[in-house]
Scaffold this motif. Sequence first.
Motif, PDB file in Angstrom:
ATOM      1  N   SER A  91     -50.656 -64.038  37.041  1.00  0.00           N
ATOM      2  CA  SER A  91     -51.763 -64.947  37.367  1.00  0.00           C
ATOM      3  C   SER A  91     -52.856 -64.279  38.202  1.00  0.00           C
ATOM      4  N   GLN A  92     -52.609 -63.040  38.635  1.00  0.00           N
ATOM      5  CA  GLN A  92     -53.572 -62.345  39.489  1.00  0.00           C
ATOM      6  C   GLN A  92     -54.530 -61.449  38.710  1.00  0.00           C
ATOM      7  N   GLY A  93     -54.428 -61.465  37.391  1.00  0.00           N
ATOM      8  CA  GLY A  93     -55.281 -60.615  36.567  1.00  0.00           C
ATOM      9  C   GLY A  93     -54.615 -59.275  36.306  1.00  0.00           C
ATOM     10  N   PHE A  94     -55.392 -58.351  35.760  1.00  0.00           N
ATOM     11  CA  PHE A  94     -54.844 -57.068  35.327  1.00  0.00           C
ATOM     12  C   PHE A  94     -54.674 -56.061  36.447  1.00  0.00           C
ATOM     13  N   TYR A  95     -55.674 -55.859  37.274  1.00  0.00           N
ATOM     14  CA  TYR A  95     -55.704 -54.730  38.209  1.00  0.00           C
ATOM     15  C   TYR A  95     -54.754 -54.891  39.400  1.00  0.00           C
ATOM     16  N   ALA A  96     -53.991 -53.833  39.655  1.00  0.00           N
ATOM     17  CA  ALA A  96     -53.023 -53.835  40.753  1.00  0.00           C
ATOM     18  C   ALA A  96     -53.716 -54.033  42.095  1.00  0.00           C
ATOM     19  N   ALA A  97     -54.903 -53.520  42.246  1.00  0.00           N
ATOM     20  CA  ALA A  97     -55.638 -53.658  43.512  1.00  0.00           C
ATOM     21  C   ALA A  97     -55.903 -55.126  43.849  1.00  0.00           C
ATOM     22  N   ASP A  98     -55.931 -55.971  42.828  1.00  0.00           N
ATOM     23  CA  ASP A  98     -56.133 -57.407  43.027  1.00  0.00           C
ATOM     24  C   ASP A  98     -54.810 -58.171  42.987  1.00  0.00           C
ATOM     25  N   GLY A  99     -53.690 -57.453  42.998  1.00  0.00           N
ATOM     26  CA  GLY A  99     -52.377 -58.091  42.911  1.00  0.00           C
ATOM     27  C   GLY A  99     -51.943 -58.328  41.478  1.00  0.00           C
ATOM     28  N   GLY A 100     -52.656 -57.752  40.527  1.00  0.00           N
ATOM     29  CA  GLY A 100     -52.387 -57.984  39.110  1.00  0.00           C
ATOM     30  C   GLY A 100     -51.208 -57.202  38.576  1.00  0.00           C
ATOM     31  N   TYR A 101     -51.033 -57.294  37.266  1.00  0.00           N
ATOM     32  CA  TYR A 101     -49.831 -56.786  36.607  1.00  0.00           C
ATOM     33  C   TYR A 101     -49.948 -55.360  36.085  1.00  0.00           C
TER      34      TYR A 101
END
Length: 149
Positions: A91-101
């Motif tokens: 649910s945080q989107g793609f990018y790891a920097a934004d908590g994504g997967y």
Amino acid sequence: MTHDIGILVLRLAAGVIMIAHGLQKLLSVSIPGVQEMLAGMGVPAASAMGAILPFAEVAAGALLILGALTRVAGIVTALVAVGAIVTVHGSQGFYAADGGYEFVLLLAAAGIALALTGPGRIAVDALFARPRARRLDSAAARSEGRPAG
């Protein structure tokens, strides 16, 4: 041989990551903390999962590094990573920097790749696979009426 070195590099990287995440949960967060965290995310059976998850991560990581039960460890790695995508990072989107997967997707892919390919020849598993392969080759030779060897 480069194939085996490539698989070894993948096993080592994934194994270190899994051990680090498991130890972080055990040493910094604690089992009750992991249980509480999972419950807060709505994970089913959070109490049981919180008690199992850190140990599963450490065990899978150690097995990957050793190249022992590699296919099983790869499956565990993939399941843990997919679980993290579904419960936290998706649910945080793609990018790891934004908590994504982004990162967890790569870890899931590594687990799947290792489950499909196996450990390579530079592994504990290979010590047991070679004699078995020789037995199978020998049995095949006998069934074809040619000398084994």
